[in-house]
Every structure is written in structure tokens, then in C-alpha cells.
Design a protein around this motif. Sequence first.
Motif, short mmCIF file in Angstrom:
data_model
loop_
_atom_site.label_atom_id
_atom_site.label_comp_id
_atom_site.label_asym_id
_atom_site.label_seq_id
_atom_site.Cartn_x
_atom_site.Cartn_y
_atom_site.Cartn_z
N SER A 20 49.71 17.35 -69.48
CA SER A 20 50.63 18.17 -68.68
C SER A 20 50.02 19.54 -68.39
N MET A 21 49.29 20.09 -69.35
CA MET A 21 48.60 21.36 -69.08
C MET A 21 47.50 21.17 -68.04
N ALA A 22 46.69 20.15 -68.22
CA ALA A 22 45.57 19.92 -67.30
C ALA A 22 46.05 19.68 -65.88
N ARG A 23 47.09 18.87 -65.72
CA ARG A 23 47.60 18.60 -64.37
C ARG A 23 48.20 19.84 -63.74
N ALA A 24 48.78 20.71 -64.55
CA ALA A 24 49.31 21.96 -64.02
C ALA A 24 48.20 22.81 -63.42
N TYR A 25 47.06 22.85 -64.09
CA TYR A 25 45.92 23.60 -63.55
C TYR A 25 45.42 22.96 -62.27
N GLU A 26 45.29 21.64 -62.28
CA GLU A 26 44.77 20.94 -61.11
C GLU A 26 45.69 21.06 -59.90
N THR A 27 47.00 21.06 -60.15
CA THR A 27 47.97 21.06 -59.05
C THR A 27 48.29 22.46 -58.53
N TYR A 28 48.43 23.44 -59.45
CA TYR A 28 48.95 24.74 -59.04
C TYR A 28 47.98 25.90 -59.21
N VAL A 29 47.10 25.83 -60.20
CA VAL A 29 46.24 26.98 -60.49
C VAL A 29 44.95 26.94 -59.68
N LEU A 30 44.19 25.86 -59.79
CA LEU A 30 42.86 25.83 -59.18
C LEU A 30 42.88 25.86 -57.66
N PRO A 31 43.88 25.30 -56.99
CA PRO A 31 43.90 25.47 -55.52
C PRO A 31 44.06 26.92 -55.08
N ARG A 32 44.65 27.74 -55.93
CA ARG A 32 44.86 29.15 -55.58
C ARG A 32 43.76 30.05 -56.15
N PHE A 33 43.29 29.73 -57.35
CA PHE A 33 42.25 30.52 -58.00
C PHE A 33 41.06 29.58 -58.24
N ARG A 34 40.19 29.51 -57.26
CA ARG A 34 39.10 28.54 -57.34
C ARG A 34 38.06 28.92 -58.38
N THR A 35 38.04 30.20 -58.74
CA THR A 35 37.10 30.66 -59.76
C THR A 35 37.87 31.37 -60.85
N LEU A 36 37.84 30.83 -62.05
CA LEU A 36 38.44 31.47 -63.22
C LEU A 36 37.34 31.83 -64.19
#
Length: 384
Positions: free
Chosen positions: A290-306
Motif C-alpha cells: 500500500s505504501m509502494a502503490r501510493a508512491y507510484e500512483t500519487y507521488v512519483l508522477p508529481r515529483f519525478r526526482t526525490l
Amino acid sequence: MSSRAPGPPAPSSRLCVGLLSGTSVDAVEAALCRVEGTSAQVKLELLAHVSHPFPPAFIQRVLGANDARTLCELNFELGERFAEAALDVIAHAGLAPGDIHVIGSHGQTVAHLPASLSPVPSTLQLGEASIIAERTGIPVVSDFRTRDMAAGGEGAPLIPYFDWALFRKPGTARAFQNIGGIANTAVVGDRLEDTLAFDTGPGNMVMDGLARRITGDELHCDLDGQLSRQGTVLPALLEELLALPFFAQPPPRSAGREGFGGALLARLWQRPETRPHDLMATALAFTVESMARAYETYVLPRFRTLEAVYVSGGGTRNPHLMRRLTERLAPLSVRPLDTLGFPEGAKEAACFALLAAEYLSGTPANVPSATGARRQVVLGKLTP
């Protein structure tokens, strides 16, 4: 538009105690901090941190509280326990109660009902502020979530303000993943209004409940991953859990026991012909996925570089969970929060020291981009 309370100029620094008992209901965490400045110029120094574990019987009373009399009594009992922790952390720092400007107490959440769960959005934290103020002689700021909810927000998460204030790095996006009873992430950059933060789903909550059942209350968590390592993940059950309605909600969103507490645990435990350790392995995979999918769905599309994902909370002490999360988030770098020079165990309590200081400064400390509130507001209520 924001709401800023009028008042005299803030002193150059304040000594503030922060108190918290999280959704895992395992202990009162107390942090004593020196806070200087406010808003984007604020600085916080951790001076002392203590943890006061709850006795197992008391934990069960809190988890099982569902009538007015029990809630009423627990409110005052928790106030006493919070006051003891506050006095203890002050003594650990070699200070006296008269040296402290304010206590910020989050309390113990017993119900959290955002709009997705109730036609009357509401939240309830216990730990009577009047008891804390009376026992310590120190003003107490409490009830930090309610004003954000009154302004149309979820009342959670509150930690992103702390992450932004203390850990932002110019020109860089950093993610902060907390794995408490509930797991949440905050991605912060230069501007507070650009913060993305939300609850990703369960942290330790489902695993803690299973641990108590599997061991007959001998263990209250998946200690060192010893229970989950004995089981095999059940793929069909994992996908069933990941199909729960919560995960279809885009941010802002917040979670609690209402979605991942006793009712879900009972459903899992009653599944026929399912080995208990397989349930635990699946619960751990549920938290990680659930954490990983949250990053894939909501975080990485907006912040491509962390720069990295900095992890804190009780889940960091489960090496099996941390190994699985690191593998699942690769090539993202997963690092303990301690690498930034701040002990992860003190983070959430220190947050409420900061929020209490911001209340005294009249500085709004909610993050509408995280909670969904209509505007920034000053959080908390003061008990002299």
C-alpha cells in the motif's frame, strides 16, 4: 486566506514539551524542545525525549472503549499519564516545570471520522488537558485536529508542517514516510503550499492486532519480523485488501482504526483454513504494497526526482518490513530519518512541541494541500 491570531511578539525562544500517543496505543512519547522563531524561519532543538509504555491491560481498555463511561474515565486517566511523561522529560533535561513555556498534547485518538467515513466529519482525542495543566502548572495546547476539520479538512496529517519546517532542503524534494499504526507520507520542497501529504494506509495496526492474537497477548507487535517471516503471503487475500475503498480515494485522505482496526482484524482472523503466520506475512505485505502503490500512483508522477524516502515510526524497528519496503521502492533510496540528525523516535512528539509554539505565535500550522482544508488556520486550544 489564513487565520492568524493577534498577540504580542513572540520571545526569541521557547521551551516546549510535546506529548503524543499514536494509533498503536503503545506509549506516551514526550519530547522537550527549544523552539526559536516561527513559520519559515522556525528552528527546533531537541533537548530530551522519554517514552512511557502503557501496561497491556490499559492498552486493551483503550482499544475496547466504546461506551460513554469508559471514554470519560480514560480521558482523565490518560491526562494523568501524559502529565507524568511531561514531568519526566522535563526532569531528564535537568529543568523545572517553571522553566517551560507550554505543553503541546496531541492526546490519544479514539475516533477519527473524515468525510469519507461519516456525514458528520469529526475526530476525538482523549487525555484531558486540564489534568495536564493542573499537575504540571504549565499551559497546555491540545485538540490540534479539530480546527482543520472545521475548515473543511481531514484533520490529518499534521506532521507535514514539521517535516517542511525542519527538514526541507532548497531545490530538493524529500519524502518522509512514517510507519506508525497508520502509515503516512509527506513530500516537501521549498514552499509549504506545494507539500503533498496523505495517509498511505495501514502501518503496524493490522500486524499489531494479529500479533496479540497469534501469541495470546505475549507479543504486541511483529517483533523483529519473527512472526511474519514464518508465514507465506497469500496473493488473493493481499489483492482483496488492496481493493478496499480507502485505496480508491485520491489525496487528501486520512485513515484510522475505523478502516484498519478491530473490524478488519476480525474478518481476517475468521477466514477458514488460513494459517495465522500466513495472515501476518500477508499483513506485512499489505503495509509494504500500500505504501509502494501510493508512491507510484500519487507521488512519483508529481515529483519525478526525490532525494530519498526518509522513514520513521515503529515500523522502522521491524527489519523484515524495512527490507521488503527497500526492495519494493527501489531504485528510490530509503533511509532512516536519523541520517538527518534527528532521532526518529522523538519526531512525532517534537511535532506537537512545535505546533504548541506556533499556537502561541499565532501562526497557522495546518497544510491545506495535505488536509484539504479551505484555508490555513491556527491549530489547537489553550488550557491555562
